[in-house]
Design a protein around this motif. Sequence first.
Motif, PDB file in Angstrom:
ATOM      1  N   PRO A  68      55.924 121.180  29.086  1.00 26.63           N
ATOM      2  CA  PRO A  68      55.623 122.624  28.595  1.00 26.63           C
ATOM      3  C   PRO A  68      56.841 123.392  28.251  1.00 26.63           C
ATOM      4  O   PRO A  68      56.991 124.274  27.395  1.00 26.63           O
ATOM      5  CB  PRO A  68      54.829 123.173  29.684  1.00 26.63           C
ATOM      6  N   GLU A  69      58.173 123.168  29.099  1.00 21.94           N
ATOM      7  CA  GLU A  69      59.432 123.913  28.416  1.00 21.94           C
ATOM      8  C   GLU A  69      60.247 123.262  27.578  1.00 21.94           C
ATOM      9  O   GLU A  69      61.257 123.756  27.191  1.00 21.94           O
ATOM     10  CB  GLU A  69      60.253 123.875  29.978  1.00 21.94           C
ATOM     11  N   GLY A  70      60.055 122.089  27.270  1.00 24.30           N
ATOM     12  CA  GLY A  70      60.834 121.400  26.007  1.00 24.30           C
ATOM     13  C   GLY A  70      60.766 119.813  26.151  1.00 24.30           C
ATOM     14  O   GLY A  70      60.061 119.464  27.081  1.00 24.30           O
ATOM     15  N   VAL A  71      61.391 119.221  25.161  1.00 24.47           N
ATOM     16  CA  VAL A  71      61.302 117.913  25.014  1.00 24.47           C
ATOM     17  C   VAL A  71      62.709 117.247  26.105  1.00 24.47           C
ATOM     18  O   VAL A  71      63.814 117.644  25.640  1.00 24.47           O
ATOM     19  CB  VAL A  71      61.574 117.166  23.738  1.00 24.47           C
ATOM     20  N   LEU A  72      62.334 116.591  26.863  1.00 22.44           N
ATOM     21  CA  LEU A  72      63.423 116.070  27.649  1.00 22.44           C
ATOM     22  C   LEU A  72      64.127 114.686  27.135  1.00 22.44           C
ATOM     23  O   LEU A  72      63.406 113.925  26.982  1.00 22.44           O
ATOM     24  CB  LEU A  72      62.735 115.677  29.161  1.00 22.44           C
ATOM     25  N   ILE A  73      65.442 114.804  27.325  1.00 23.18           N
ATOM     26  CA  ILE A  73      65.881 113.458  26.539  1.00 23.18           C
ATOM     27  C   ILE A  73      66.798 112.904  27.967  1.00 23.18           C
ATOM     28  O   ILE A  73      67.438 113.685  28.349  1.00 23.18           O
ATOM     29  CB  ILE A  73      66.837 113.704  25.521  1.00 23.18           C
ATOM     30  N   VAL A  74      66.516 111.804  28.469  1.00 27.36           N
ATOM     31  CA  VAL A  74      67.082 111.383  29.496  1.00 27.36           C
ATOM     32  C   VAL A  74      67.926 110.218  29.178  1.00 27.36           C
ATOM     33  O   VAL A  74      67.563 108.889  28.613  1.00 27.36           O
ATOM     34  CB  VAL A  74      66.052 111.125  30.512  1.00 27.36           C
ATOM     35  N   GLY A  75      69.214 110.093  29.507  1.00 23.99           N
ATOM     36  CA  GLY A  75      70.214 109.024  29.368  1.00 23.99           C
ATOM     37  C   GLY A  75      70.496 108.652  27.871  1.00 23.99           C
ATOM     38  O   GLY A  75      70.210 109.333  26.914  1.00 23.99           O
ATOM     39  N   GLY A  76      70.654 107.394  27.749  1.00 25.15           N
ATOM     40  CA  GLY A  76      71.025 106.653  26.476  1.00 25.15           C
ATOM     41  C   GLY A  76      72.346 106.253  26.314  1.00 25.15           C
ATOM     42  O   GLY A  76      73.133 105.836  27.336  1.00 25.15           O
ATOM     43  N   GLU A  77      72.787 106.245  24.787  1.00 23.78           N
ATOM     44  CA  GLU A  77      74.369 105.907  24.571  1.00 23.78           C
ATOM     45  C   GLU A  77      74.801 106.587  23.561  1.00 23.78           C
ATOM     46  O   GLU A  77      73.973 106.864  22.650  1.00 23.78           O
ATOM     47  CB  GLU A  77      74.297 104.281  24.689  1.00 23.78           C
ATOM     48  N   GLU A  78      76.053 106.723  23.441  1.00 23.62           N
ATOM     49  CA  GLU A  78      76.697 107.161  22.336  1.00 23.62           C
ATOM     50  C   GLU A  78      77.743 106.359  21.989  1.00 23.62           C
ATOM     51  O   GLU A  78      78.628 105.874  22.939  1.00 23.62           O
ATOM     52  CB  GLU A  78      77.566 108.771  22.673  1.00 23.62           C
ATOM     53  N   ASP A  79      77.950 105.835  20.690  1.00 23.05           N
ATOM     54  CA  ASP A  79      78.910 104.822  20.339  1.00 23.05           C
ATOM     55  C   ASP A  79      78.906 103.572  20.989  1.00 23.05           C
ATOM     56  O   ASP A  79      80.040 103.013  21.525  1.00 23.05           O
ATOM     57  CB  ASP A  79      80.092 105.576  20.106  1.00 23.05           C
ATOM     58  N   GLY A  80      77.709 103.054  21.596  1.00 22.84           N
ATOM     59  CA  GLY A  80      77.613 101.992  22.312  1.00 22.84           C
ATOM     60  C   GLY A  80      77.873 102.161  23.802  1.00 22.84           C
ATOM     61  O   GLY A  80      77.939 101.241  24.665  1.00 22.84           O
ATOM     62  N   VAL A  81      78.317 103.320  24.263  1.00 21.10           N
ATOM     63  CA  VAL A  81      78.647 103.512  25.968  1.00 21.10           C
ATOM     64  C   VAL A  81      77.545 104.420  26.381  1.00 21.10           C
ATOM     65  O   VAL A  81      77.201 105.273  25.948  1.00 21.10           O
ATOM     66  CB  VAL A  81      79.876 104.566  25.767  1.00 21.10           C
ATOM     67  N   ALA A  82      77.002 103.892  27.540  1.00 15.69           N
ATOM     68  CA  ALA A  82      76.032 104.511  28.136  1.00 15.69           C
ATOM     69  C   ALA A  82      76.256 106.042  28.786  1.00 15.69           C
ATOM     70  O   ALA A  82      77.673 105.884  29.149  1.00 15.69           O
ATOM     71  CB  ALA A  82      75.329 103.686  29.212  1.00 15.69           C
ATOM     72  N   ILE A  83      75.595 106.891  28.727  1.00 11.34           N
ATOM     73  CA  ILE A  83      75.674 108.104  29.364  1.00 11.34           C
ATOM     74  C   ILE A  83      74.741 108.645  30.237  1.00 11.34           C
ATOM     75  O   ILE A  83      73.403 107.874  30.276  1.00 11.34           O
ATOM     76  CB  ILE A  83      75.904 109.101  28.251  1.00 11.34           C
ATOM     77  N   PRO A  84      75.257 109.593  31.360  1.00 10.89           N
ATOM     78  CA  PRO A  84      74.172 109.915  32.214  1.00 10.89           C
ATOM     79  C   PRO A  84      73.498 111.197  31.821  1.00 10.89           C
ATOM     80  O   PRO A  84      72.547 111.813  32.728  1.00 10.89           O
ATOM     81  CB  PRO A  84      75.169 110.217  33.321  1.00 10.89           C
ATOM     82  N   ASP A  85      73.726 111.771  30.722  1.00 10.70           N
ATOM     83  CA  ASP A  85      73.417 113.132  30.442  1.00 10.70           C
ATOM     84  C   ASP A  85      71.927 113.348  30.359  1.00 10.70           C
ATOM     85  O   ASP A  85      71.251 112.461  29.949  1.00 10.70           O
ATOM     86  CB  ASP A  85      74.024 113.597  28.976  1.00 10.70           C
ATOM     87  N   VAL A  86      71.386 114.442  30.743  1.00 11.69           N
ATOM     88  CA  VAL A  86      70.038 114.958  30.515  1.00 11.69           C
ATOM     89  C   VAL A  86      69.862 116.125  29.796  1.00 11.69           C
ATOM     90  O   VAL A  86      70.551 117.167  30.285  1.00 11.69           O
ATOM     91  CB  VAL A  86      69.310 114.972  31.923  1.00 11.69           C
ATOM     92  N   TYR A  87      69.070 116.340  28.914  1.00  9.61           N
ATOM     93  CA  TYR A  87      68.846 117.560  28.298  1.00  9.61           C
ATOM     94  C   TYR A  87      67.377 117.865  27.857  1.00  9.61           C
ATOM     95  O   TYR A  87      66.512 117.019  27.884  1.00  9.61           O
ATOM     96  CB  TYR A  87      69.648 117.585  26.699  1.00  9.61           C
ATOM     97  N   ARG A  88      67.180 119.134  27.798  1.00 13.94           N
ATOM     98  CA  ARG A  88      65.976 119.742  27.351  1.00 13.94           C
ATOM     99  C   ARG A  88      66.075 120.428  26.165  1.00 13.94           C
ATOM    100  O   ARG A  88      66.683 121.332  25.951  1.00 13.94           O
ATOM    101  CB  ARG A  88      65.213 120.493  28.574  1.00 13.94           C
TER     102      ARG A  88
END
Length: 894
Positions: A107-127
């Motif tokens: 209800p507060e937004g779309v959660l994006i959890v982890g993933g990678e940038e330029d082939g390197v895994a990241i721990p970031d979490v965004y809404r």
Amino acid sequence: MTKLFLSLFLVGLLAAPAAAELVWGELPPLPDAFGFGGPAAGEHAGALIVAGGANFPEGPPWEGGQKVWHDRVFVLERGPDGQPQTQWKDAGRLPRRIAYGASFSTPEGVLIVGGEEDGVAIPDVYRLRWIPAEQRVAAEPLPPLPMPASYLAGGMIGRVVYIVADARSEGADRFDEKHFWSLDLAALAKDPQTPWRELPPHPGLARRKAVAAVQALGSGRENLYLISGEHPRYLPDGAEDAANTRCLTDAYRYDPVDNAWVEIAELPALEDDRDLPGKEAFAGERRPVAAATGIGAGQSDVLVFSGSTGRYGGLPVQDRPSFPNDVLAYHTITDTWRRAGKMPVGVVTTSVTRWGNQAVIPSGEVRPGVRTNKVQTLNVRGARADFGALNLSVPVVYLLAMLGVGVFFATRTKSTDDFFRGGGRVPYWVAGLSIFATMLSSITFVALPAKAFATDWRYYVAQLTIIPIAVVVVRVAIPFFRHIDATSAYEYLEKRFSRPVRLLASAQFVMFQVARMAIVMYLPALALAAVTPLTVMQCVLVMGLLSIAYCTLGGVEAVVWTDAIQTIVLMGGLLVAIAVILMRVDGGAAAVFSTAYDDGKLHLADMDFSLSSGAATAVWVVFVGQFFQSLYSYTSDQSVVQRYVSTKDERDARKAMWTTAWMGVFGSLLFFVMGAALYAFYKSHPPALDVGMKTDAIFPWFIATELPVGISGLVVAGVFAAAQSTISTSMNSTATALVTDFFVPFHACRTDRGYLFLARAFTLLLGAAGTAIGCWLVVLNQTSMIDTFISIIGLFGGAVCGLFMLGMLTTRANAAGSLLGCVCGFATVLWVMRNTHIHPFLYAAVGTLVTMLVGYAASLLFPPPRPGQLRALTIHDPPAGAATKPTPSRPVLV
């Protein structure tokens, strides 16, 4: 004639069940010609959001193209007409380039959890939040994952997000670390620093690119399902060893209540129907679905779209085939897999999200190194069995015959005595079967087999309480009602306490019956919708209108006779359905029993007496809860009390109750046998299940698709007719209560004919109200209506039952105390429903006991009843004799 019946029987047995239709469509393509792999997707503020991803804009990898990660955010809104707009909006940028994470709609937004940038895994979490007024998205950082992770899987149950993020430790030649984390969004709203919690990791090998989805068990409790994935291997230089990476076929579910993983059925062996070189080498092997996407459908299915088999990983990238476009369905109750259909374009490494009433799969890889910008949509349209002209004609003829029975008895309805009590002419066995049918109805016929199919036999213990209840009824309740010559059960409360107590109890009964009518309309509507072109909503409307017309024609005599006929037809149909299953399952009765027993479907009692067992279906919860529910139904429910006073004398009333009791013990057993048999049948015939179907519709679906021609029409007709008879019972008894309790005491009419007119008018209005609430239940899409019905009984019935018990069992209770007790009982159950996890079975017990205890204690604050006021109204001064039938020389209501 015998040959004709056998021919029809075999035709019915050989009839192939229909399959649900997967209706595919497309939204406008994403505004990127190459499409994306690993995009995030979700819905917020009514808009569809697709963000991030990776592609090869300079050409495929075998031509030297390099993968590029993106931070673009696209949004698709709906127009004023509710339809999707024709163009995506470029709505901003992510804080960084992200692909191959997990995403969830909140209800507060779309959660994006982890993933990678330029082939390197990241721990970031965004809404991501969509701000319509500004036509842009806003990104809000949330607590990061405990470690970087990509190609992860997860789901959201309630307000808790779950993430499976396996990894490779430094120097390892494969994935060797398993991680499972959760984040409570409710706690996060209170404390923005709430960390991720470490949970027990899943069994099996560590993996990436697994499929995750959330779906309910038969109990209605949601679990997280983890399916397939790949177990990567690495060369000594750290490069991935694609030729030896293993795609997995195992699967598991996580139960958040038990905080434990359970292994489920392995993926099936599906033959590839595409013309691919070398596919014969994989014949008979189970097919992995690595990098697929999945979503829950209906109440018990998990749909898995496409997926990489890993079978062609040894070929050069440019020679690898496109990914399969199969859609698999896993059924959480029977623990079976089946092929549900095909999608237009098979895609992997993407997301699936719900947007309105459809699932959306944006972009994704169609083959290694190649993406698509198509946005595919899916609606699951439930199948409608081809019922046939013969089957359709049987319900029509049968229902007309039942209507004829009603019209016949309607001609005998000349007074309120006839309308409300049948003139005391009802035989005891008809009254007994009518009481059983009133308690049975479509709620039992449809919902109890569904409950046994989805769970086990724990609810059968509840049916055994009818024996002690029968003792109470024949020794206590019936003599009192016959003695005061009651038309309304609540006349007793006025004689024992006061008129306000009578009116309060009657009002609660009226509210309960209106709610009951709605449920009794809703359940058979599921059956009707399975075999006709009508929707469930349209079926509820048809059922309601027919019931209103039928009930206003005649009185209780017509109702009880049709009830008796319905009972015989329904129980006979149940026996036929069980026999068909025994014939259709290889191994017959022994195989059905073995399957049901091995899978715990015959589990009868949960012997848990701990403090926490009050929230579960422990044996004491079921027994105590049903005892108090039945105590209400058989001592305080006007629709049942009417049967006691419709027989010629007290002896017949007692015999009617014992007829009901033994039918309850042995007749109800058939419903649980039916549920276990349905489980064994669909366990051995997975393709016969309808994708996305409601659990409560399992028996109607079996009737429509598997029973012999003609027999299925008769059973379905019986279901509808039983529902109509129960609805008419509710209408008749509620109209009786309204007229007798709210109008007669105040002399609203001068003649009996005037009261008869009022009764029919209220029948019409109450039927309309019940139909409207039935339509509302369709919108709510309840998982199990038997649980809803149990809750309603507890809320409205507990306090009323407490009033009757307080009056019959004590001599000190008075009007003022009983009123306070009733109000406290109702309020306590309402509080318990909203603030505790106590099982709904106990609501009636709570309401009854609180009403009795508070009512008795409050009575001590007021003067006791006057001497002689309680004569023949308590068990301490039982009636010396009972009225045998109403005196014909006077109108019953005047």
